[in-house]
Design a protein around this motif. Structure first.
Motif, PDB file in Angstrom:
ATOM      1  N   ASN A  89      48.050  36.137  35.487  1.00 36.86           N
ATOM      2  CA  ASN A  89      46.657  36.364  35.862  1.00 36.86           C
ATOM      3  C   ASN A  89      46.320  35.910  37.276  1.00 36.86           C
ATOM      4  OD1 ASN A  89      46.878  33.561  35.176  1.00 36.86           O
ATOM      5  ND2 ASN A  89      44.672  33.482  34.909  1.00 36.86           N
ATOM      6  N   ILE A  90      47.336  35.463  38.047  1.00 28.89           N
ATOM      7  CA  ILE A  90      47.077  34.959  39.404  1.00 28.89           C
ATOM      8  C   ILE A  90      47.850  35.775  40.431  1.00 28.89           C
ATOM      9  CG2 ILE A  90      47.266  32.977  40.960  1.00 28.89           C
ATOM     10  CD1 ILE A  90      47.217  31.161  38.502  1.00 28.89           C
ATOM     11  N   LEU A  91      47.134  36.230  41.454  1.00 28.08           N
ATOM     12  CA  LEU A  91      47.764  36.829  42.630  1.00 28.08           C
ATOM     13  C   LEU A  91      47.559  35.837  43.766  1.00 28.08           C
ATOM     14  CD1 LEU A  91      49.008  39.089  44.355  1.00 28.08           C
ATOM     15  CD2 LEU A  91      46.689  39.979  44.655  1.00 28.08           C
ATOM     16  N   ARG A  92      48.655  35.290  44.284  1.00 30.63           N
ATOM     17  CA  ARG A  92      48.583  34.306  45.361  1.00 30.63           C
ATOM     18  C   ARG A  92      49.072  34.942  46.649  1.00 30.63           C
ATOM     19  NH1 ARG A  92      50.655  28.428  44.258  1.00 30.63           N
ATOM     20  NH2 ARG A  92      48.613  28.435  43.264  1.00 30.63           N
ATOM     21  N   LEU A  93      48.250  34.835  47.701  1.00 31.34           N
ATOM     22  CA  LEU A  93      48.601  35.359  49.013  1.00 31.34           C
ATOM     23  C   LEU A  93      48.597  34.234  50.042  1.00 31.34           C
ATOM     24  CD1 LEU A  93      46.362  38.567  49.048  1.00 31.34           C
ATOM     25  CD2 LEU A  93      48.756  38.381  48.396  1.00 31.34           C
ATOM     26  N   ALA A  94      49.543  34.297  50.969  1.00 34.08           N
ATOM     27  CA  ALA A  94      49.588  33.369  52.107  1.00 34.08           C
ATOM     28  C   ALA A  94      48.891  34.049  53.280  1.00 34.08           C
ATOM     29  CB  ALA A  94      51.028  33.037  52.460  1.00 34.08           C
ATOM     30  N   VAL A  95      47.879  33.382  53.847  1.00 33.38           N
ATOM     31  CA  VAL A  95      47.085  33.966  54.934  1.00 33.38           C
ATOM     32  C   VAL A  95      46.798  32.905  55.991  1.00 33.38           C
ATOM     33  CG1 VAL A  95      46.002  35.709  53.455  1.00 33.38           C
ATOM     34  CG2 VAL A  95      44.906  33.507  53.735  1.00 33.38           C
ATOM     35  N   PRO A  96      46.406  33.338  57.199  1.00 37.08           N
ATOM     36  CA  PRO A  96      46.065  32.371  58.244  1.00 37.08           C
ATOM     37  C   PRO A  96      44.818  31.561  57.868  1.00 37.08           C
ATOM     38  CG  PRO A  96      46.192  34.609  59.145  1.00 37.08           C
ATOM     39  CD  PRO A  96      46.323  34.713  57.668  1.00 37.08           C
ATOM     40  N   ALA A  97      44.761  30.325  58.350  1.00 35.70           N
ATOM     41  CA  ALA A  97      43.593  29.475  58.105  1.00 35.70           C
ATOM     42  C   ALA A  97      42.376  30.045  58.810  1.00 35.70           C
ATOM     43  CB  ALA A  97      43.877  28.056  58.574  1.00 35.70           C
ATOM     44  N   GLY A  98      41.209  29.754  58.270  1.00 40.43           N
ATOM     45  CA  GLY A  98      39.947  30.236  58.829  1.00 40.43           C
ATOM     46  C   GLY A  98      39.193  31.030  57.779  1.00 40.43           C
ATOM     47  N   THR A  99      38.167  31.726  58.222  1.00 39.20           N
ATOM     48  CA  THR A  99      37.393  32.568  57.310  1.00 39.20           C
ATOM     49  C   THR A  99      38.008  33.959  57.303  1.00 39.20           C
ATOM     50  OG1 THR A  99      35.403  31.295  57.754  1.00 39.20           O
ATOM     51  CG2 THR A  99      35.101  33.467  56.791  1.00 39.20           C
ATOM     52  N   ASN A 100      38.392  34.421  56.124  1.00 35.14           N
ATOM     53  CA  ASN A 100      39.036  35.722  55.963  1.00 35.14           C
ATOM     54  C   ASN A 100      38.170  36.625  55.101  1.00 35.14           C
ATOM     55  OD1 ASN A 100      42.102  35.630  56.930  1.00 35.14           O
ATOM     56  ND2 ASN A 100      41.538  33.614  56.174  1.00 35.14           N
ATOM     57  N   LEU A 101      38.083  37.894  55.488  1.00 31.90           N
ATOM     58  CA  LEU A 101      37.369  38.896  54.706  1.00 31.90           C
ATOM     59  C   LEU A 101      38.396  39.716  53.936  1.00 31.90           C
ATOM     60  CD1 LEU A 101      34.824  40.529  53.926  1.00 31.90           C
ATOM     61  CD2 LEU A 101      35.241  41.923  55.968  1.00 31.90           C
ATOM     62  N   PHE A 102      38.235  39.781  52.616  1.00 33.89           N
ATOM     63  CA  PHE A 102      39.127  40.548  51.746  1.00 33.89           C
ATOM     64  C   PHE A 102      38.348  41.629  51.030  1.00 33.89           C
ATOM     65  CE2 PHE A 102      41.253  36.432  51.981  1.00 33.89           C
ATOM     66  CZ  PHE A 102      42.575  36.791  52.162  1.00 33.89           C
ATOM     67  N   GLU A 103      39.053  42.683  50.637  1.00 35.37           N
ATOM     68  CA  GLU A 103      38.538  43.704  49.720  1.00 35.37           C
ATOM     69  C   GLU A 103      39.499  43.769  48.545  1.00 35.37           C
ATOM     70  OE1 GLU A 103      36.240  47.076  52.390  1.00 35.37           O
ATOM     71  OE2 GLU A 103      38.184  47.539  51.520  1.00 35.37           O
ATOM     72  N   VAL A 104      38.974  43.699  47.330  1.00 30.55           N
ATOM     73  CA  VAL A 104      39.797  43.713  46.120  1.00 30.55           C
ATOM     74  C   VAL A 104      39.466  44.959  45.311  1.00 30.55           C
ATOM     75  CG1 VAL A 104      40.349  42.471  43.986  1.00 30.55           C
ATOM     76  CG2 VAL A 104      39.880  41.201  46.082  1.00 30.55           C
ATOM     77  N   TRP A 105      40.535  45.577  44.808  1.00 29.49           N
ATOM     78  CA  TRP A 105      40.414  46.800  44.028  1.00 29.49           C
ATOM     79  C   TRP A 105      41.590  46.857  43.077  1.00 29.49           C
ATOM     80  CZ3 TRP A 105      41.379  52.343  46.175  1.00 29.49           C
ATOM     81  CH2 TRP A 105      40.742  53.289  45.389  1.00 29.49           C
ATOM     82  N   PHE A 106      41.511  47.682  42.049  1.00 30.03           N
ATOM     83  CA  PHE A 106      42.602  47.813  41.082  1.00 30.03           C
ATOM     84  C   PHE A 106      43.006  49.269  40.950  1.00 30.03           C
ATOM     85  CE2 PHE A 106      40.130  44.092  39.969  1.00 30.03           C
ATOM     86  CZ  PHE A 106      41.103  43.137  40.125  1.00 30.03           C
ATOM     87  N   MET A 107      44.313  49.493  40.905  1.00 36.83           N
ATOM     88  CA  MET A 107      44.845  50.851  40.862  1.00 36.83           C
ATOM     89  C   MET A 107      44.868  51.425  39.439  1.00 36.83           C
ATOM     90  SD  MET A 107      45.287  51.144  44.028  1.00 36.83           S
ATOM     91  CE  MET A 107      46.076  52.708  44.158  1.00 36.83           C
ATOM     92  N   ASN A 108      44.839  50.583  38.419  1.00 37.59           N
ATOM     93  CA  ASN A 108      44.965  51.069  37.047  1.00 37.59           C
ATOM     94  C   ASN A 108      43.687  50.900  36.225  1.00 37.59           C
ATOM     95  OD1 ASN A 108      45.176  48.289  36.945  1.00 37.59           O
ATOM     96  ND2 ASN A 108      46.737  48.286  35.349  1.00 37.59           N
ATOM     97  N   LYS A 109      42.570  50.675  36.871  1.00 46.15           N
ATOM     98  CA  LYS A 109      41.279  50.555  36.182  1.00 46.15           C
ATOM     99  C   LYS A 109      40.247  51.404  36.908  1.00 46.15           C
ATOM    100  CE  LYS A 109      42.521  47.294  33.265  1.00 46.15           C
ATOM    101  NZ  LYS A 109      42.669  47.538  31.867  1.00 46.15           N
ATOM    102  N   LEU A 110      39.312  51.966  36.155  1.00 47.78           N
ATOM    103  CA  LEU A 110      38.196  52.702  36.740  1.00 47.78           C
ATOM    104  C   LEU A 110      37.149  51.678  37.157  1.00 47.78           C
ATOM    105  CD1 LEU A 110      36.716  55.357  37.353  1.00 47.78           C
ATOM    106  CD2 LEU A 110      35.845  55.284  35.010  1.00 47.78           C
ATOM    107  N   THR A 111      36.918  51.556  38.463  1.00 50.57           N
ATOM    108  CA  THR A 111      35.969  50.569  38.977  1.00 50.57           C
ATOM    109  C   THR A 111      34.913  51.255  39.825  1.00 50.57           C
ATOM    110  OG1 THR A 111      37.213  50.121  40.995  1.00 50.57           O
ATOM    111  CG2 THR A 111      37.771  48.796  39.059  1.00 50.57           C
TER     112      THR A 111
END
Length: 179
Positions: free
Chosen positions: A73-95
């Motif tokens: 149930n966890i997706l862990r990503l390594a990213v640069p420090a600071g404020t980051n803008l993300f967009e999350v979506w799912f390929m196998n669900k109707l959202t």
């Protein structure tokens, strides 16, 4: 023969890099990056698509894309420090579409982002299936369209404050993958 020996390490390196995943879980954190845990309350077998805004121009680029469902149930990503803008979506669900979230990331720390999927109506999903059929002239590929109603889901994201690093299995929101 010498050229072949020099070629083998380069080939191994290319294959290793090509097979690497962006979902990370080191035992100890790197000091030069921070980590973001996108998590759900239970294992929902989601196929994640996450984009992150680049610092230079703000363009959204793929941070993670996996068509097969993620284990756990966890997706862990390594990213640069600071404020980051993300967009999350799912390929196998109707959202209702990708949802943005601003995440404050600190070096060698984890920022949890709770992902909730709430009902948001219904929709029709059209799937195209390909199959082979025999004809008098041989075999040909045909497409068959299948339609069905599905529950539409709204993605809600809530980022918490950065906390000390721990492997995924030691996080309080960890749910083991279904067997």
């Amino acid at each position: 023969m010498m050229k072949v020996i020099q070629f083998v390490p380069a080939l191994v390196w290319v294959l290793a890099c090509g097979c690497a995943t962006h979902d990370v879980n080191p035992t100890k954190p790197k000091t030069t990056v921070g980590y973001v845990d996108f998590y759900t309350d239970s294992n929902l077998n989601l196929s994640w698509r996450v984009k992150r805004a680049e610092e230079q121009n703000g363009d959204m680029v793929e941070a993670f894309l996996e068509y097969s469902p993620l284990k756990g149930n966890i997706l862990r990503l390594a990213v640069p420090a600071g404020t980051n803008l993300f967009e999350v979506w799912f390929m196998n669900k109707l959202t209702t579409g990708p949802q943005p979230v601003l995440v404050s990331v600190a070096n060698a720390k984890i920022t949890p982002v709770r992902v909730a999927l709430n009902p948001a109506g219904a929709g029709t999903v059209r799937t195209e299936l390909y199959e082979y059929r025999t004809t008098r002239r041989g075999v040909r590929q045909v497409a068959r369209n299948v339609s069905g109603d599905q529950q539409a889901l709204e993605i809600n994201l809530a980022a918490a404050l950065p906390q000390d690093y721990r492997p995924k299995e030691q996080m309080p929101y960890f749910s083991p993958p279904a067997k």
